[in-house]
Scaffold this motif. Structure first.
Motif, PDB file in Angstrom:
ATOM      1  N   LYS A 136      59.049 -23.630 -19.297  1.00 51.72           N
ATOM      2  CA  LYS A 136      59.251 -23.929 -20.717  1.00 51.72           C
ATOM      3  C   LYS A 136      59.259 -25.441 -20.964  1.00 51.72           C
ATOM      4  O   LYS A 136      58.688 -25.922 -21.942  1.00 51.72           O
ATOM      5  N   ARG A 137      59.913 -26.184 -20.067  1.00 43.64           N
ATOM      6  CA  ARG A 137      59.977 -27.643 -20.197  1.00 43.64           C
ATOM      7  C   ARG A 137      58.570 -28.252 -20.116  1.00 43.64           C
ATOM      8  O   ARG A 137      58.201 -29.115 -20.900  1.00 43.64           O
ATOM      9  N   GLN A 138      57.781 -27.771 -19.153  1.00 41.09           N
ATOM     10  CA  GLN A 138      56.434 -28.304 -18.967  1.00 41.09           C
ATOM     11  C   GLN A 138      55.526 -27.955 -20.141  1.00 41.09           C
ATOM     12  O   GLN A 138      54.751 -28.799 -20.614  1.00 41.09           O
ATOM     13  N   SER A 139      55.621 -26.724 -20.624  1.00 40.03           N
ATOM     14  CA  SER A 139      54.793 -26.302 -21.761  1.00 40.03           C
ATOM     15  C   SER A 139      55.137 -27.092 -23.023  1.00 40.03           C
ATOM     16  O   SER A 139      54.245 -27.513 -23.774  1.00 40.03           O
ATOM     17  N   ALA A 140      56.434 -27.288 -23.245  1.00 36.83           N
ATOM     18  CA  ALA A 140      56.869 -28.035 -24.434  1.00 36.83           C
ATOM     19  C   ALA A 140      56.414 -29.488 -24.365  1.00 36.83           C
ATOM     20  O   ALA A 140      55.974 -30.059 -25.378  1.00 36.83           O
ATOM     21  N   ALA A 141      56.500 -30.086 -23.180  1.00 36.30           N
ATOM     22  CA  ALA A 141      56.062 -31.471 -23.007  1.00 36.30           C
ATOM     23  C   ALA A 141      54.559 -31.598 -23.228  1.00 36.30           C
ATOM     24  O   ALA A 141      54.078 -32.545 -23.859  1.00 36.30           O
ATOM     25  N   GLU A 142      53.813 -30.618 -22.715  1.00 41.67           N
ATOM     26  CA  GLU A 142      52.360 -30.636 -22.865  1.00 41.67           C
ATOM     27  C   GLU A 142      51.957 -30.556 -24.329  1.00 41.67           C
ATOM     28  O   GLU A 142      51.095 -31.319 -24.796  1.00 41.67           O
ATOM     29  N   GLU A 143      52.586 -29.656 -25.081  1.00 45.86           N
ATOM     30  CA  GLU A 143      52.262 -29.498 -26.491  1.00 45.86           C
ATOM     31  C   GLU A 143      52.627 -30.744 -27.293  1.00 45.86           C
ATOM     32  O   GLU A 143      51.872 -31.170 -28.177  1.00 45.86           O
ATOM     33  N   LEU A 144      53.766 -31.338 -26.986  1.00 41.88           N
ATOM     34  CA  LEU A 144      54.193 -32.533 -27.713  1.00 41.88           C
ATOM     35  C   LEU A 144      53.274 -33.715 -27.414  1.00 41.88           C
ATOM     36  O   LEU A 144      52.908 -34.484 -28.316  1.00 41.88           O
ATOM     37  N   ALA A 145      52.881 -33.856 -26.149  1.00 43.25           N
ATOM     38  CA  ALA A 145      52.027 -34.983 -25.745  1.00 43.25           C
ATOM     39  C   ALA A 145      50.699 -34.984 -26.498  1.00 43.25           C
ATOM     40  O   ALA A 145      50.093 -36.053 -26.706  1.00 43.25           O
ATOM     41  N   LYS A 146      50.250 -33.830 -26.921  1.00 45.32           N
ATOM     42  CA  LYS A 146      48.988 -33.724 -27.661  1.00 45.32           C
ATOM     43  C   LYS A 146      49.121 -34.246 -29.100  1.00 45.32           C
ATOM     44  O   LYS A 146      48.112 -34.551 -29.743  1.00 45.32           O
ATOM     45  N   VAL A 178      52.359 -42.137 -28.246  1.00 46.07           N
ATOM     46  CA  VAL A 178      52.941 -42.603 -26.983  1.00 46.07           C
ATOM     47  C   VAL A 178      53.980 -41.583 -26.532  1.00 46.07           C
ATOM     48  O   VAL A 178      54.675 -40.990 -27.355  1.00 46.07           O
ATOM     49  N   MET A 179      54.067 -41.354 -25.225  1.00 43.32           N
ATOM     50  CA  MET A 179      54.982 -40.351 -24.679  1.00 43.32           C
ATOM     51  C   MET A 179      55.905 -41.020 -23.673  1.00 43.32           C
ATOM     52  O   MET A 179      55.448 -41.687 -22.731  1.00 43.32           O
ATOM     53  N   LEU A 180      57.208 -40.832 -23.858  1.00 44.92           N
ATOM     54  CA  LEU A 180      58.209 -41.363 -22.939  1.00 44.92           C
ATOM     55  C   LEU A 180      58.805 -40.203 -22.139  1.00 44.92           C
ATOM     56  O   LEU A 180      59.310 -39.237 -22.718  1.00 44.92           O
ATOM     57  N   VAL A 181      58.731 -40.303 -20.824  1.00 45.41           N
ATOM     58  CA  VAL A 181      59.289 -39.289 -19.931  1.00 45.41           C
ATOM     59  C   VAL A 181      60.497 -39.911 -19.245  1.00 45.41           C
ATOM     60  O   VAL A 181      60.374 -40.870 -18.477  1.00 45.41           O
ATOM     61  N   ILE A 182      61.680 -39.360 -19.510  1.00 44.86           N
ATOM     62  CA  ILE A 182      62.921 -39.944 -19.003  1.00 44.86           C
ATOM     63  C   ILE A 182      63.416 -39.147 -17.807  1.00 44.86           C
ATOM     64  O   ILE A 182      63.506 -37.915 -17.863  1.00 44.86           O
ATOM     65  N   LEU A 193      56.349 -33.708 -14.963  1.00 40.27           N
ATOM     66  CA  LEU A 193      56.277 -33.865 -16.415  1.00 40.27           C
ATOM     67  C   LEU A 193      55.388 -35.049 -16.777  1.00 40.27           C
ATOM     68  O   LEU A 193      54.584 -34.982 -17.714  1.00 40.27           O
ATOM     69  N   LYS A 194      55.532 -36.133 -16.035  1.00 33.58           N
ATOM     70  CA  LYS A 194      54.720 -37.318 -16.289  1.00 33.58           C
ATOM     71  C   LYS A 194      53.230 -36.995 -16.147  1.00 33.58           C
ATOM     72  O   LYS A 194      52.410 -37.373 -16.989  1.00 33.58           O
ATOM     73  N   LYS A 195      52.883 -36.284 -15.077  1.00 30.29           N
ATOM     74  CA  LYS A 195      51.474 -35.931 -14.844  1.00 30.29           C
ATOM     75  C   LYS A 195      50.925 -35.071 -15.976  1.00 30.29           C
ATOM     76  O   LYS A 195      49.794 -35.253 -16.434  1.00 30.29           O
ATOM     77  N   ILE A 196      51.729 -34.110 -16.419  1.00 31.87           N
ATOM     78  CA  ILE A 196      51.304 -33.233 -17.506  1.00 31.87           C
ATOM     79  C   ILE A 196      51.091 -34.030 -18.787  1.00 31.87           C
ATOM     80  O   ILE A 196      50.092 -33.851 -19.494  1.00 31.87           O
ATOM     81  N   GLY A 227      56.765 -39.639 -28.741  1.00 36.88           N
ATOM     82  CA  GLY A 227      57.281 -38.397 -28.165  1.00 36.88           C
ATOM     83  C   GLY A 227      58.220 -38.685 -27.004  1.00 36.88           C
ATOM     84  O   GLY A 227      58.022 -39.646 -26.263  1.00 36.88           O
ATOM     85  N   VAL A 228      59.220 -37.843 -26.858  1.00 38.40           N
ATOM     86  CA  VAL A 228      60.217 -38.021 -25.789  1.00 38.40           C
ATOM     87  C   VAL A 228      60.470 -36.683 -25.102  1.00 38.40           C
ATOM     88  O   VAL A 228      60.685 -35.668 -25.759  1.00 38.40           O
ATOM     89  N   THR A 229      60.428 -36.708 -23.779  1.00 41.48           N
ATOM     90  CA  THR A 229      60.881 -35.562 -22.994  1.00 41.48           C
ATOM     91  C   THR A 229      61.716 -36.094 -21.846  1.00 41.48           C
ATOM     92  O   THR A 229      61.758 -37.307 -21.608  1.00 41.48           O
ATOM     93  N   ALA A 230      62.384 -35.206 -21.125  1.00 44.12           N
ATOM     94  CA  ALA A 230      63.260 -35.650 -20.036  1.00 44.12           C
ATOM     95  C   ALA A 230      63.351 -34.588 -18.959  1.00 44.12           C
ATOM     96  O   ALA A 230      63.298 -33.388 -19.246  1.00 44.12           O
ATOM     97  N   GLY A 231      63.477 -35.034 -17.725  1.00 45.51           N
ATOM     98  CA  GLY A 231      63.584 -34.139 -16.586  1.00 45.51           C
ATOM     99  C   GLY A 231      64.910 -33.397 -16.548  1.00 45.51           C
ATOM    100  O   GLY A 231      65.858 -33.728 -17.274  1.00 45.51           O
ATOM    101  N   ALA A 232      64.981 -32.421 -15.675  1.00 41.89           N
ATOM    102  CA  ALA A 232      66.158 -31.554 -15.580  1.00 41.89           C
ATOM    103  C   ALA A 232      67.402 -32.280 -15.088  1.00 41.89           C
ATOM    104  O   ALA A 232      68.514 -31.768 -15.197  1.00 41.89           O
ATOM    105  N   SER A 233      67.235 -33.487 -14.531  1.00 42.86           N
ATOM    106  CA  SER A 233      68.373 -34.248 -14.021  1.00 42.86           C
ATOM    107  C   SER A 233      68.802 -35.368 -14.968  1.00 42.86           C
ATOM    108  O   SER A 233      69.543 -36.262 -14.573  1.00 42.86           O
ATOM    109  N   THR A 234      68.348 -35.304 -16.199  1.00 43.50           N
ATOM    110  CA  THR A 234      68.637 -36.375 -17.164  1.00 43.50           C
ATOM    111  C   THR A 234      69.734 -35.952 -18.137  1.00 43.50           C
ATOM    112  O   THR A 234      69.548 -35.019 -18.924  1.00 43.50           O
TER     113      THR A 234
END
Length: 288
Positions: A198-208, A212-216, A227-230, A259-266
């Motif tokens: 779900k995290r990866q799919s949401a990040a992919e859709e937002l990045a489109k 600019v996309m910030l991955v924290i 997440l960064k690669k996606i 856009g902003v997303t963050a890893g599971a350890s953030t």
């Protein structure tokens, strides 16, 4: 300016439970020794805070130093069966916060290995989760992380394949196609964590949708790196930052949709601090 935050950004259930447990143990154990086997999560801000409160990180090679009554937190990545047995023999108090999704993978591997199946783990052989899972089949698993590695695997009569929980879905599917040609009787389980998908799919859709996309997230966090690669595939202006201070005006000054997303350890507070820094750098007090 618009700041759009991906759904499912930040702590997942397993990580949140692990961190809460660590702080609960600090409260209950003011004078005793508390250790985590390796960093409890790949986030230096959280690790530093736990250290200040008395929680020490210990590596596997130093476990002989533990004595009866010491508390050891088994992190979300989990460990091998052999290690559990070793700690029990030394009468170390085990606080097990292995992620339930990882525990499921361990149980599958243990079950099918004891049924005589060869074990195949699709994932990074150096990742602590994969190392731990491999320990539930006496470290005999074929660990594959590329199509090339899968092609080099020998032909097998029967095997059970599982995935590292933070794997990218498409990566698993491509490697599984090759594995299927190598095994006469293949049983496989897509053990990628639902929250990860779900995290990866949401990040992919937002990045489109953004400029600019910030991955924290931690620089050594596997799920954050993925997440960064996606995001990079869908937004050329993608930046991976570990702490708010790493965000510079040059990253965002030419862009109005961020856009902003963050890893599971953030932690949530780190995400909030990044949002505040965006507004400060852009000279705005609130989202439009």
């Amino acid at each position: 300016m618009k700041i759009l935050i991906a759904e499912y950004a930040g702590f997942c259930f397993g990580v949140k439970r692990a961190i809460e447990t660590a702080y609960q143990e600090i409260e209950k154990n003011k004078k005793g020794k508390i250790y985590t086997l390796g960093e409890i999560i790949h986030n230096p801000l959280v690790i530093d805070d736990l250290f200040k409160k008395g929680v020490k990180v210990i590596e596997e090679k130093d476990l002989e130093k533990l004595s009866k009554g010491d508390k050891l937190i088994i992190r979300t990545h989990g460990v091998s069966k052999k290690l559990y047995d070793f700690l029990t023999e030394r009468e170390v108090e085990i606080i097990d916060v292995t992620c339930p999704f990882v525990k499921k993978v361990q149980n599958i591997v243990y079950e099918y290995y004891n049924k005589g199946y060869s074990i195949i783990i699709v994932g990074d052989k150096n990742h602590p989760e994969v190392i731990g899972v491999n320990g539930w089949c006496d470290n005999t698993a074929y660990v594959l992380n590329s199509i090339e590695e899968a092609k080099k695997m020998p032909q097998l009569k029967k095997a059970c394949a599982v995935a590292q929980t933070t794997l990218i879905e498409k990566h698993w599917e491509k490697i599984l196609e090759v594995i299927n040609t190598k095994v006469e009787d293949l049983i496989f389980f897509n053990t990628i964590c639902d929250a990860t998908q779900k995290r990866q799919s949401a990040a992919e859709e937002l990045a489109k949708k953004v400029e600019v996309m910030l991955v924290i997230g931690g620089k050594h966090s596997s799920n954050t790196q993925k997440l960064k690669k996606i995001c990079e595939r869908n937004c050329k202006n993608t930046f991976h930052i570990e702490a708010p201070k790493e965000l510079t005006l040059d990253m965002i000054k030419e862009h109005e949709i961020i856009g902003v997303t963050a890893g599971a350890s953030t932690p949530d507070y780190v995400i909030e601090d990044v949002l505040k820094r965006i507004k400060i750098l852009k000279g705005e007090d609130k989202n439009e």
